[in-house]
Design a protein around this motif. Sequence first.
Motif, short mmCIF file in Angstrom:
data_model
loop_
_atom_site.label_atom_id
_atom_site.label_comp_id
_atom_site.label_asym_id
_atom_site.label_seq_id
_atom_site.Cartn_x
_atom_site.Cartn_y
_atom_site.Cartn_z
N ARG A 1 0.82 -1.22 0.00
CA ARG A 1 0.00 0.00 0.00
C ARG A 1 0.85 1.27 0.00
O ARG A 1 0.63 2.19 -0.78
N ASP A 2 1.82 1.35 0.88
CA ASP A 2 2.62 2.57 1.02
C ASP A 2 4.05 2.37 0.53
O ASP A 2 4.94 3.12 0.92
N CYS A 3 4.26 1.38 -0.32
CA CYS A 3 5.61 1.09 -0.82
C CYS A 3 5.91 2.03 -2.00
O CYS A 3 5.35 1.88 -3.09
N ALA A 4 6.80 3.00 -1.77
CA ALA A 4 7.15 3.97 -2.81
C ALA A 4 8.00 3.31 -3.89
O ALA A 4 8.67 2.29 -3.65
N GLN A 5 8.00 3.90 -5.07
CA GLN A 5 8.72 3.36 -6.21
C GLN A 5 9.63 4.43 -6.82
O GLN A 5 9.55 5.61 -6.46
N HIS B 1 7.74 5.80 -11.87
CA HIS B 1 6.37 5.42 -11.50
C HIS B 1 5.66 6.64 -10.91
O HIS B 1 6.26 7.41 -10.17
N PRO C 1 2.46 4.53 -5.84
CA PRO C 1 3.04 3.46 -5.03
C PRO C 1 2.55 2.09 -5.52
O PRO C 1 1.64 2.01 -6.37
N VAL C 2 3.09 1.02 -4.94
CA VAL C 2 2.95 -0.30 -5.55
C VAL C 2 1.49 -0.77 -5.64
O VAL C 2 1.04 -1.21 -6.70
N HIS D 1 -0.42 1.15 -8.10
CA HIS D 1 0.07 0.82 -9.44
C HIS D 1 -0.56 -0.48 -9.95
O HIS D 1 -0.95 -0.57 -11.13
N LYS E 1 7.34 -6.64 -4.20
CA LYS E 1 8.20 -5.45 -4.19
C LYS E 1 8.52 -4.96 -2.77
O LYS E 1 9.67 -4.57 -2.50
N PRO E 2 7.56 -4.95 -1.85
CA PRO E 2 7.90 -4.46 -0.51
C PRO E 2 9.03 -5.26 0.16
O PRO E 2 9.93 -4.67 0.77
N LYS F 1 12.53 -4.55 -1.70
CA LYS F 1 12.92 -3.16 -1.94
C LYS F 1 14.28 -2.84 -1.32
O LYS F 1 14.54 -3.17 -0.16
#
Length: 505
Positions: free
Chosen positions: A238-242, A246, A249-250, A253, A330-331, A334
């Motif tokens: 939810r809050d995983c920045a990229q 992009h 966030p994931v 996305h 991804k989280p 990362k």
Amino acid sequence: MTTSDLDQTLHELAAFFAGRGVSAWLVGGAARDMARGVAPADIDLAVDGDGIGLSRDLAEHLGGTFVPLDGENSTGRVVLPARVSAPALVIDVARLRAPSIEGDLRLRDFTVNAIAIPLAEPWPDSRLLPPASWIDPTGGLADLRAGVLRAGGPASMADDPLRILRAARMGAALGLRATPELAGQIRAAAPGLARVSAERVRDELLKLLDCPSSAPWLRYLDACGALTTVLPELEPARDCAQPRVHFLPVLAHMLETVASLEWVLRGLGGVWAADERPEALPAAVRAHPGLPRGLPYAERYAALMGEARGGGRRRAALLKLATLIHDNAKPQTKQTHPDGKISFYNHQEIGSDVAAELCRRLRLSRRDASYVAMVVREHMRPGQLRAGEVITRRAVARLFRDLGDAGPDVLLHELADHMAVRGPQLRPDHWAEHLRWVGEMLDTCWGQPEERRAPLLRGTDLIDTLGLTPGPQVGAMLRAIAEAQAAGEIASRDEALALARGMLE
């Protein structure tokens, strides 16, 4: 089913129940479809008698098959085979769940499903049913005309939390909008989804994904706290920045990628066509309304995505499921480097393992789980190939060899992923070039005549001609031959045998 077929069937049903002194009503989706002016595909009946016994007698009377569904609620099913005058038909017969039909309707999930029509004899023309024929204690007809989805009662979602997913599916399928109070009811009942059987969750989720515009309702479920209750693997995203390329966030996305995929599929028309409301459009299309979406080999794609899978769902629903979860790892992968760059090394491999376990939890078949895991595992390969300076025919052949019949699906996913990454910053010229590139890739598999795609040799040919024994060596030779054939390096049986002999030497 045509209107005349429907009326003939309802006439037979009315005579059957009248002959047994039983009151029966057309209810649920069948009554709702008739209110919309659409002939229902199946028939749902409520009766003031034994639903199991009556459906068994009805199956014998009509020459169909009887299937007991629910002994506690006395519900049975009649499956009629296709006839010269009518298509195959499923008829569900359920005992009233209250002393009256009005009471039964008040217990139903949504107002648009809480309408009924008495099954009277003689049955009139369905198109000429008078308003007085409808039984509508909750205002479902008005909600249907207004395009509103409203719970049947304040405890409707809590009574059966699976109705949360059904709300999204019905909203997507019928083009309805949720009332403001429905979100609160879903939010309060969402934790109960964790206690619903995996099979029921799977079926409703895939029915939702089978709709042409499921993305807005996936976002709605997420806003109500229900999406990651069903798919908890997505919550860390939810809050995983990229990286800056992009724009989301994931988790957002992945939802945007589903929206992009659906926009491309709706361009195929037919069963994929839908009313494109603004909320269903991906950000890139809102920013660039004139973007082309003519898929290369559109007819082949329409047939492929419409391929029937288990449970009556289409292949497209499984591709959307894979798209919804494609970046789930991804989280946990990362890494932020000293220069500020962000990487997600090997997230596709780890994500594929997570996807496989998710599919097992949802009780997907082994075949469907393998498909979803493959799309997740291979979703970056087309992009990596496209980023290379030189693309050899052998590299393309290897890609399609490794992906099997999922190769075109992964190309379609990569196209949607590209749109979802760039969003408003998507360059229309780059998008048009991407579409052209997909066409060139598909030329190597769909654009070849059948004789060019038929295997030059089989394992038994190698064993008999070269005196080999069955084993990994034969498999390796067949893969090498197929790759060389796809790359245009060999075209005959003799050339294939020469390649095999060269490998032995």
